[in-house]
Motif scaffolding. Structure first.
Motif, PDB file in Angstrom:
ATOM      1  N   PRO A  24       0.838  -1.206   0.000  1.00 34.94           N
ATOM      2  CA  PRO A  24       0.000   0.000   0.000  1.00 34.94           C
ATOM      3  C   PRO A  24       0.866   1.246   0.000  1.00 34.94           C
ATOM      4  O   PRO A  24       1.970   1.256   0.557  1.00 34.94           O
ATOM      5  CB  PRO A  24      -0.808  -0.120   1.293  1.00 34.94           C
ATOM      6  CG  PRO A  24      -0.016  -1.023   2.168  1.00 34.94           C
ATOM      7  CD  PRO A  24       0.680  -1.983   1.249  1.00 34.94           C
ATOM      8  N   CYS A  25       0.359   2.299  -0.606  1.00 39.05           N
ATOM      9  CA  CYS A  25       1.099   3.551  -0.717  1.00 39.05           C
ATOM     10  C   CYS A  25       0.419   4.628   0.123  1.00 39.05           C
ATOM     11  O   CYS A  25      -0.805   4.788   0.049  1.00 39.05           O
ATOM     12  CB  CYS A  25       1.175   3.986  -2.175  1.00 39.05           C
ATOM     13  SG  CYS A  25       2.083   5.534  -2.437  1.00 39.05           S
ATOM     14  N   LEU A  26       1.213   5.332   0.911  1.00 34.09           N
ATOM     15  CA  LEU A  26       0.719   6.436   1.723  1.00 34.09           C
ATOM     16  C   LEU A  26       1.424   7.704   1.260  1.00 34.09           C
ATOM     17  O   LEU A  26       2.647   7.780   1.247  1.00 34.09           O
ATOM     18  CB  LEU A  26       1.023   6.190   3.201  1.00 34.09           C
ATOM     19  CG  LEU A  26       0.497   7.236   4.195  1.00 34.09           C
ATOM     20  CD1 LEU A  26      -1.025   7.198   4.248  1.00 34.09           C
ATOM     21  CD2 LEU A  26       1.085   7.001   5.578  1.00 34.09           C
ATOM     22  N   CYS A  47       4.350  -0.463   4.089  1.00 29.58           N
ATOM     23  CA  CYS A  47       3.839   0.626   3.264  1.00 29.58           C
ATOM     24  C   CYS A  47       4.961   1.308   2.488  1.00 29.58           C
ATOM     25  O   CYS A  47       6.092   1.425   2.969  1.00 29.58           O
ATOM     26  CB  CYS A  47       3.157   1.673   4.139  1.00 29.58           C
ATOM     27  SG  CYS A  47       1.689   1.096   5.007  1.00 29.58           S
ATOM     28  N   GLU A  85      -1.752   7.229  -7.176  1.00 30.08           N
ATOM     29  CA  GLU A  85      -1.698   6.021  -6.368  1.00 30.08           C
ATOM     30  C   GLU A  85      -1.661   6.353  -4.888  1.00 30.08           C
ATOM     31  O   GLU A  85      -1.046   7.330  -4.473  1.00 30.08           O
ATOM     32  CB  GLU A  85      -0.429   5.229  -6.728  1.00 30.08           C
ATOM     33  CG  GLU A  85      -0.321   3.884  -6.011  1.00 30.08           C
ATOM     34  CD  GLU A  85       1.007   3.208  -6.289  1.00 30.08           C
ATOM     35  OE1 GLU A  85       1.097   2.002  -6.050  1.00 30.08           O
ATOM     36  OE2 GLU A  85       1.948   3.903  -6.717  1.00 30.08           O
ATOM     37  N   GLY A  86      -2.348   5.530  -4.095  1.00 27.51           N
ATOM     38  CA  GLY A  86      -2.234   5.617  -2.654  1.00 27.51           C
ATOM     39  C   GLY A  86      -3.278   6.475  -1.975  1.00 27.51           C
ATOM     40  O   GLY A  86      -4.040   7.214  -2.602  1.00 27.51           O
TER      41      GLY A  86
END
Length: 406
Positions: A24-26, A47, A85-86
């Motif tokens: 996952p991207c933050l 992440c 993204e994210g």
């Protein structure tokens, strides 16, 4: 490494590898110490973290890639830097409403969301939202000039506090007025004549200042951290004691109010709720911060799941962790700049020689009076013992001085 005659950088290889993991991207808007600690909490969970900032020389750049933008008002640049993204989250409440709204309009998940941030970013709207929910706040009102300030002071009694509706923190944008003769100067100093929106608030004669961190998930479930006691000097948090030295019923009431405050603004993520405790045991909400908060830094070592990790969990839609303390007591002391100069650290070895302390340095290249350069946390059987250790370590650390002065 080359492919079809094109040079491929190490960062591109790293990005390709990470993308292949499905991690996952933050994306964090902001690159200060809060973004740095959020990134450090997110990485053990697998992440990928990216930050967007207005300058490259920021604390988060030590631990995560940072994309710079000319300003937060440059919507096109921010949207481009955030990418497609994210999940997007915020390190501070100063990102303009229009920028957040533009990201949401393009299908980006931004948490806390636009509606929440709009209610909180303008402190007059924040107070109105809390009051409309039946939560205890000091009397407040908008003002359009010094005469209206004097009218409110005559009605409520002096002193009163004049505040900027937006962009006020660590005492900046606030002025305490002892009498009607102070109204003109305070109005001018805070920018009233140039159109800055201000409001006035009745002074709360508090006995102590306390704070509570609340993390609320996407599903509406919350966890509430222990109530802490905060000690301010020159409007800047100096140290935090956890748990606050309160009776059980009072601590429970503070936790209940904090949770209700975050719910009434529809918050998702970790929020800091600052309160006043008056001499009669009354509780008054002073301010709601839509982000991880300085008064919760102790949770990194002291709690089973820190405020930072729980913020990451909340915005990504994951189950929240336990806020329970690992030790009976903890104390956190801020490392504040004393003079203007470089951010070079002195005295770290002496601080680390004190048993049981945890030093966090933010990597800021420049020091200034009152600037938060780091913090020290200590755990112990009692808050007094924890504070003694943390304060001793903090006294040993200096920034920017000549080595002979240490």
């Amino acid at each position: 490494m080359r492919a079809e005659g094109l040079a491929v950088t190490g960062e591109q290889v790293k990005a390709a590898c990470l993308e292949g993991t499905g991690a996952p991207c933050l994306v964090i808007l902001g690159g200060g110490q809060l973004a740095r600690m959020l990134a450090l909490a997110a990485m053990p969970l697998g992440c990928r973290v990216r930050c967007v900032e207005t300058h490259a020389d920021c604390p988060a750049a030590w631990v995560a890639p940072v994309t710079t933008v000319p300003s937060w008002e440059d919507v096109r640049a921010v949207v481009s830097a955030v990418g497609a993204e994210g999940v997007v989250t915020l390190e501070n409440e100063f990102i303009p409403d229009g920028t957040i709204e533009a990201l949401a309009a393009r299908g980006r998940t931004v948490l806390p969301g636009f509606a929440t941030m709009r209610r909180i970013r303008d402190k007059f709207l924040q107070k109105t939202t809390l009051a409309d929910a039946g939560l205890p706040v000091p009397a407040f009102a908008p003002v359009a000039g010094p005469e209206e300030i004097r009218t409110r002071g005559a009605s409520w009694g002096w002193p009163v506090v004049l505040k900027a509706r937006c962009h006020g923190y660590d005492g900046k944008g606030n002025a305490t007025l002892q009498g009607p003769e102070d109204a003109e100067e305070a109005w001018r100093r805070l920018g009233g004549p140039s159109g800055r929106a201000l409001y006035v608030e009745a002074f709360c004669p508090f006995d102590r200042e306390i704070a509570v961190q609340v993390t609320r998930g996407r599903d509406g479930r919350s966890v509430v951290y222990p109530v802490v006691e905060t000690v301010q000097r020159n409007h800047i948090c100096h140290h935090v004691l956890a748990p606050a030295r309160l009776g059980g019923p009072l601590a429970a009431r503070a936790a209940e109010l904090a949770q209700a405050a975050v719910e009434c603004v529809g918050g998702v993520g970790t929020f800091g709720v600052e309160m006043f405790l008056d001499a009669e045991g009354g509780l008054w909400i002073n301010e709601l911060a839509p982000r991880v908060h300085n008064s919760g830094h102790y949770t990194i070592e002291a709690c089973e799941c820190s405020q930072f990790e729980n913020h990451v969990r909340a915005v990504l839609g994951w189950p929240l962790g336990s806020p329970r303390m690992r030790a009976p007591a903890a104390a956190m002391v801020n490392l504040l700049g004393r003079t203007a100069g470089s951010g070079r650290v002195r005295g770290l070895e002496q601080a680390l020689a004190i048993p049981g302390v945890h030093v966090h340095l933010y990597g800021k290249s420049r020091c200034a009076p009152g600037r938060k350069m780091g913090h020290v946390t200590a755990l112990a059987a009692a808050v007094e013992e924890a504070l003694e250790r943390a304060a001793a370590a903090a006294r040993a650390i200096r920034f920017g001085e000549d080595p002979q002065e240490v």
